[in-house]
Every structure is written in structure tokens, then in C-alpha cells.
Design an enzyme around this catalytic site. Structure first.
Site: not given
Lengths: 78, 160
Positions: A13-16, A40
Site C-alpha cells: 500500500y501507499c506509500p511503499m 494499489d
């Protein structure tokens, strides 16, 4: 699209995906293309924004069954 | 590229969800090539307190305050549905299942990406804590003028 390197961010997921892209792009030469695969949906707008901010070139997105393939060309050495 | 854009985040709150949101933005901004400084003040100091060991402070009232307000990244409650720890435990479990970064991982990630951590000396003084109460990742101890000095050059300044 042909890419020089592929980054698998499926399940992240954000921000990965953005953070991992930041790391991965360092391994490429200027002019090479990175393909980022993610599920995502945020990446659709996040990656162009990241490119605008960092100076790399956003080449486009292909979507198929909720899987996004994003292409970025490395423009500068950071 | 031109000079790096500057981002400042004041972390005033000591709750897990708000801390996670702060670190999410901080790490992303750093990943976008921005220069990020996080200022931890008041309850936000709990985010960067050491998780282990006693925190030394002088005087009965301060000892009581620091006992009730122990802090440390692993002890932060949710701002909603903490439910004596049950809600927070469940949220951490769900986040783990979804492979989201824990707060501890986020702190390490922020550090790796060059985010600066500044702790507010004023709040530390009120609470009677020493610099040894905080994690070694903290880059400095400073006051409001340091924050404003950075924030006036910032293009994104947030208060959480």
C-alpha cells in the site's frame, strides 16, 4: 513496453510503492526504463506526481484486472 | 534540479494513527526528493520516547505525569477505538496482515530517507525529561524559532 528493470510492489500500500521506486531507480542508468507492478490504485496518480517532483519521466500505465504496470524513465542521477 | 523543496511536520499528537499519518507523509515527501523535518512537541514527544527502561524525572507531579504518560512508539493508543488496548491491538494485527509498515518500521524508514527529527525543548522541560528519554534517531533539541526558521522556507507545513 520494454523495461530495463522490474519492481514488484504487488500487495503493498501507499506509500511503499513510491518508497521502493525511490530506492530502485538508483540502480538504473539515466535513460533506462523502470517497470513498477502494483495493485494499489493510488499509484495511478501517485507515480506521475512522484515523477513531476523528482524530475523523472512518466511514460504511462497499463491496467489489467486490477494490476497496474507503470513505466518510468530515469532522467537524472540523484 | 533546483534547491530541494522543504517540508515541515509538527507532530503534536501522541496517538498511533496520527503518528502513522505523519510518517506516511514524511517518508513519501523524502522519497519525492524533498527535505523533511519533523518537530515533535507535547504529546507528540511520546512517539520518539524510548520504548524500554524507566524515564527519569524530578518531583512527584512530574513522576506521576511521566508514569501516566509513559509513551514510546509501541505504547501509543489509537485516537478512536483504543478500547483499553484491544482496538489498537486489532488495528496493528490488521495492518500487519496487509503488510503495512508498523510505526517502528516507519521511523526507521524515515531515518533512512534522511528525515530530520527535532524534539521540542520547551515540552521536555515541562515534563522534566532528559535527552536520554528519547530514541537515538532524534537529530536535535530545539524550540519554536527553529521550527519557524524551517517552516518559513517550507512549501508544505503540517500540524498533526
Amino acid at each position: 513496453m520494454e523495461a530495463d528493470a522490474v519492481l514488484d510492489c504487488m500487495g503493498l500500500y501507499c506509500p511503499m510503492p513510491i518508497i521502493e521506486t525511490t530506492d530502485k531507480i538508483k540502480e538504473l542508468e539515466v535513460g533506462q526504463v523502470l517497470e513498477v507492478i502494483a495493485d494499489d490504485k493510488g499509484i495511478v496518480t501517485d507515480m506521475p506526481a512522484w515523477c513531476e517532483s523528482t524530475g523523472h519521466e512518466f511514460l504511462g500505465i497499463e491496467e489489467k484486472d486490477g494490476e497496474y504496470r507503470v513505466y518510468v524513465r530515469k532522467k537524472i542521477e540523484q | 534540479m533546483a534547491e530541494k523543496e522543504k517540508v515541515t511536520i509538527v507532530v503534536f499528537s501522541g496517538e498511533l494513527d496520527k503518528a502513522l499519518a505523519s510518517f506516511n507523509i514524511a517518508t513519501t515527501a523524502a522519497g519525492m526528493g524533498m527535505d523533511v523535518t519533523m518537530f515533535f512537541t507535547f504529546w507528540g514527544l511520546n512517539v520518539i520516547k524510548k520504548n524500554r527502561g524507566p524515564l527519569k524525572s524530578k518531583g512527584l507531579m512530574r513522576k506521576m505525569l511521566n508514569w501516566m504518560n509513559r509513551g514510546g512508539s509501541q505504547r501509543l493508543p489509537l485516537s478512536k477505538f483504543h478500547m483499553f488496548g484491544l482496538g489498537t491491538w486489532m488495528m496493528k494485527k490488521l495492518m500487519g496482515e496487509e503488510r503495512m509498515l508498523s510505526l517502528e518500521d516507519s521511523i526507521a524508514m524515515a531515518k533512512r530517507l534522511g528525515v530530520k527529527f527535532i524534539a521540542c525543548t520547551n515540552s521536555i522541560g515541562v515534563m522534566g525529561l532528559g535527552e536520554d528519554a528519547f530514541i537515538p534517531e532524534v537529530d536535535g533539541f530545539a524550540g519554536a524559532a527553529t521550527f519557524l526558521g524551517e517552516a518559513r522556507k517550507g512549501t508544505v507545513n503540517l500540524f498533526v
